[in-house]
Design an enzyme around this catalytic site. Structure first.
Site, mmCIF file in Angstrom:
data_model
loop_
_atom_site.group_PDB
_atom_site.id
_atom_site.type_symbol
_atom_site.label_atom_id
_atom_site.label_comp_id
_atom_site.label_asym_id
_atom_site.label_seq_id
_atom_site.Cartn_x
_atom_site.Cartn_y
_atom_site.Cartn_z
ATOM 1 N N LYS A 1 47.687 37.543 17.655
ATOM 2 C CA LYS A 1 48.578 37.694 16.496
ATOM 3 C C LYS A 1 47.751 37.934 15.235
ATOM 4 C CE LYS A 1 52.060 34.840 18.720
ATOM 5 N NZ LYS A 1 52.629 33.497 18.869
ATOM 6 N N GLU B 1 57.342 34.099 28.915
ATOM 7 C CA GLU B 1 57.486 32.842 28.167
ATOM 8 C C GLU B 1 58.863 32.779 27.520
ATOM 9 O OE1 GLU B 1 56.343 32.530 24.131
ATOM 10 O OE2 GLU B 1 54.862 34.144 24.340
#
Length: 755
Positions: free
Chosen positions: A188, A53
């Protein structure tokens, strides 16, 4: 956005498999797609590719760390066998694979690049903007391009208090509908990991933790406190999972890789900072999309940059694991479409020398030898304005630019891979250390499809490493060989000794003298012929240091084959002479049976006149040396490098062969036969080299091992009456490896050994 622009966007994002395949093979460039030449070539040739990404570059860290990290991650992916494909939107075009210049441009733009998820793609494309792709949009584009593995730092998830705010990342829904494997360090840690795992289950996403632990990682920490639905301990198993995630499921896979152990202490401190920052966000009333930027900034401040350092470390680790998974997946997929790569059981020869399809699991080829990690550094030529050549001293006592490659090697291992690729199912016995090199060696062996169960782990010893430094032309400057682990290799205690009766045993000079003795005693007790590959001049003499052992070989003929080069043969002869091997009356009686007299010398002179190199060998005494070793070793195959092969053979029965010199119609072989006083005789046969232009040679490592592997395979499948054809095939296959960058050519297959 008008109707025409909307239709244009949907035409870009149509990602039915057949539609993309047509686009990819039609050789027409769609004006809204930019695929780098490196990625395009990898797609065409079915090489492993890893998608990356770009939001992590623009929004994940400041410049220049973001640019440096992006380059480092791409290099790690290449080092572990795959092609990196960073994805971004540049000036309204989807880019799959970025140049270093575009990577730096994106890194300098930072948050000015539009954070582009699935919902934002139409807008960014239609307006000609530059956008950094998130996990969701990167997955989508990767799938369109046919890329199945995607590496990132961590994915989004359900935000804390998400049951009230309904704040759920698009990454999760994308995982539920796009069949791409996402390799990351988990969710995360600022998010609600428990609810995220529940949401992934609802979406039908396969979630696994990589490694031995069953705990799902917590991004900065190796454990989140929540159990993973499943775990896989090898990259090969991960590749199998991806391969079996059939496209009809239309759902992705999440492979969570725990942060490396050396980062664990720092990670705990980071996690504490996250918890404190979350409380601060609540106290200040920070909500919605403002929470994540606030937390990342606050945590980095509280840890004095420690979170950024840890973030970079885990991304690099993910890149390594992801690249290995992609490489193994590529192997599995290519292997399934190539019959020649499919491992088959040992094939039994029938009386006519034709291979039958009967499986003989109890009679494999056994190879005992070196398992080595090869690290090859090739220097680049010096760039001096007024200098057009270089000298060795230019490279000494300084660092110098170059290329470094790592691969699995070792003479025994290379021989075993050749045998495997030729359709047999060899057993390879060796030792490795309990270290990272050892683990990597096993993974690489399994990636090829070979059995690693007979590799024994020696504690407190490093895996053998051959570290070579080559000059720019590929020739060796110097090398360091750390092979001390083989002094700890035992064969008597190996389970193979109890459980099998191989048809042929090959061992190389890397193993210790004690291990050689054990192998030969094993072969002698079970009447199995043995094949010795000397490996090098210092190692070649190991077999002639035990006079008692070799006195038995005069009668048992257990050591039936050796394959030295000229220097190794001379060294073996000299040590045998020094140790009194030619003082035995039994040896003299056997030699006397060979009927070596005036006729032998005349025939030999006539043979040598056929080729300048043979005359040189005769002048050096090579024919005489080999003949004196024949009472101990009946078949000696001398490798003459670029000058061909010399076969010296103690024949039990001459059969229909006459006493005359033989030359084939192509004049590629010449031979003489000396009859014994009784039955049989000695056969000397020269094979000219297989034709190969020097400019086609790219790698000299492993060619000799491919030669030996072919000899072993041919002798096991057929018998010694086919030895001439086997030697011809062995030279041909050795030349294939000379033209390959690998230690053993991937183009070797079972069909090559059919007569």
């Amino acid at each position: 956005m008008n109707a025409q622009e909307i239709m244009k966007f949907f035409s870009i994002l149509h990602f039915e498999k057949s539609s993309w395949r047509y686009y990819n093979t039609s050789k027409r460039k769609h004006k809204d797609f930019e695929i780098s030449p490196e990625v395009a070539e990898a797609l065409k040739t079915r090489k492993p590719i890893v998608a990356l990404e770009s939001t992590i570059i623009s929004h994940g860290m400041p410049y220049p760390q973001n640019f440096e990290t992006a380059l480092a991650v791409e290099n790690i992916i290449r080092e572990h066998g795959s092609i990196p494909a960073t994805i971004a939107i540049l000036n309204g075009k989807i880019n799959v694979g970025l140049t270093p210049g575009n990577l730096e441009r994106l890194a300098k733009m930072g948050p000015q690049a539009i954070k582009t998820s699935r919902r934002d793609l139409a807008f960014v494309l239609s307006q000609g903007m530059t956008g950094a792709t998130t996990v969701a949009s990167t997955m989508l584009i990767a799938h369109m391009a046919g890329i199945k593995v995607f590496v990132t730092g961590g994915i989004g998830g359900v935000h804390r208090d998400g049951e009230n705010t309904m704040d759920v990342s698009a990454d999760l829904t994308e995982l539920g509908r796009t069949p791409v494997a996402v390799v990351c360090a988990g969710v995360k840690s600022i998010l609600d990991i428990e609810k995220t795992l529940e949401y992934l289950e609802t979406q039908g996403v396969a979630v696994v933790t990589f490694g031995e632990t069953k705990d799902f990682p917590g991004f900065f920490t190796s454990k989140s406190g929540f159990k993973s639905p499943s775990n896989l301990s090898s990259t090969l198993d991960c590749a199998k999972l991806i391969r079996n995630n059939k496209h009809d499921l239309n759902s992705g896979i999440l492979i969570a890789v725990p942060v490396p152990e050396n980062e664990a202490a720092e990670s705990q401190r980071i996690q504490s900072a996250i918890e404190e920052s979350l409380k601060g966000a609540i106290d200040k009333g920070i909500r919605g999309k403002e929470v994540t930027p606030y937390l990342l900034k606050k945590v980095n401040e509280m840890t004095q940059g420690g979170s950024l350092k840890s973030n970079i470390s885990l991304i690099k680790n993910n890149a390594k694991i992801g690249s290995q998974i992609a490489e193994r997946l590529s192997y599995l997929e290519n292997k399934s479409t190539e019959k020649s790569q499919k491992p088959v059981s040992f094939l039994k020869p029938d009386p006519n020398g034709v291979k039958s399809k009967e499986r003989i699991e109890s009679s494999p080829v056994l190879i005992v030898g070196g398992a080595v990690v090869d690290i090859t550094s090739t220097l680049r030529p010096p760039e001096y304005p007024l200098k057009h050549s270089y000298d060795t001293k230019d490279f000494l006592e300084t660092s110098f630019p170059g290329d470094v490659n790592k691969s699995i090697g070792g003479v025994g291992r290379n021989i075993a891979e050749t045998v495997f690729r030729l359709g047999l199912n060899p057993l390879f016995a060796s030792v490795i250390g309990n270290d990272e090199f050892g683990k990597w060696f096993i993974a690489q062996l399994e990636m090829i499809g070979m059995d690693s169960s007979n590799l024994r782990i020696v504690k407190n010893q490093p895996t053998a490493v051959y570290n070579a430094i080559n000059k720019p032309d590929g020739s060796l400057l110097c090398a360091v060989a750390d092979m001390k682990i083989f002094d700890h290799m035992s064969f008597d205690e190996h389970e193979l000794v109890k459980n099998i009766t191989p048809k042929l045993v090959c061992f190389d000079g890397n193993i210790s003298e004690d291990c050689i003795r054990s192998v030969l005693n094993f072969c002698s007790s079970k009447k199995i012929p043995a094949f010795f590959e000397p490996t090098s001049v210092p190692k070649s003499v190991k077999i002639f240091k035990d006079k008692k052992l070799f006195s038995n070989l005069l009668t048992t003929q257990t050591l039936r084959y050796i394959s030295p080069n000229r220097l190794e043969l001379e060294s073996m002869f000299n040590i045998a002479k020094i140790n009194g091997f030619f003082d035995s009356i039994d040896w003299f009686n056997k030699l006397d049976e060979f009927n070596i007299g005036l006729k032998y010398r005349q025939d030999l002179e006539r043979l040598c006149r056929k080729h300048e190199k043979l005359q040189e060998l005769n002048d050096l005494g090579i024919f005489s040396i080999a003949t004196q070793l024949l009472p101990y070793i009946p078949i000696i195959i001398i490798k003459l490098d670029k000058d061909g092969v010399l076969l010296v053979q103690n024949l039990e029965d001459i059969g229909g062969l006459s006493n005359e010199e033989h030359t084939t119609s192509k004049a590629d072989r010449v031979e003489i036969i000396v009859r014994r006083k009784g039955k049989g005789g000695i056969r000397y046969k020269y094979f000219k080299p297989f034709p190969l232009m020097s400019e086609h040679i790219v790698n000299v490592t492993g060619a000799g091992d491919s030669f030996i592997g072919t000899l072993i395979s041919g002798l096991a499948l057929y018998d010694e009456t086919k030895i001439d054809k086997i030697v011809d095939k062995a030279q041909q296959i050795a030349c294939m490896t000379l033209q390959s960058h690998n230690a053993v050519s991937e183009n070797i297959n079972a069909d090559l050994l059919k007569f």
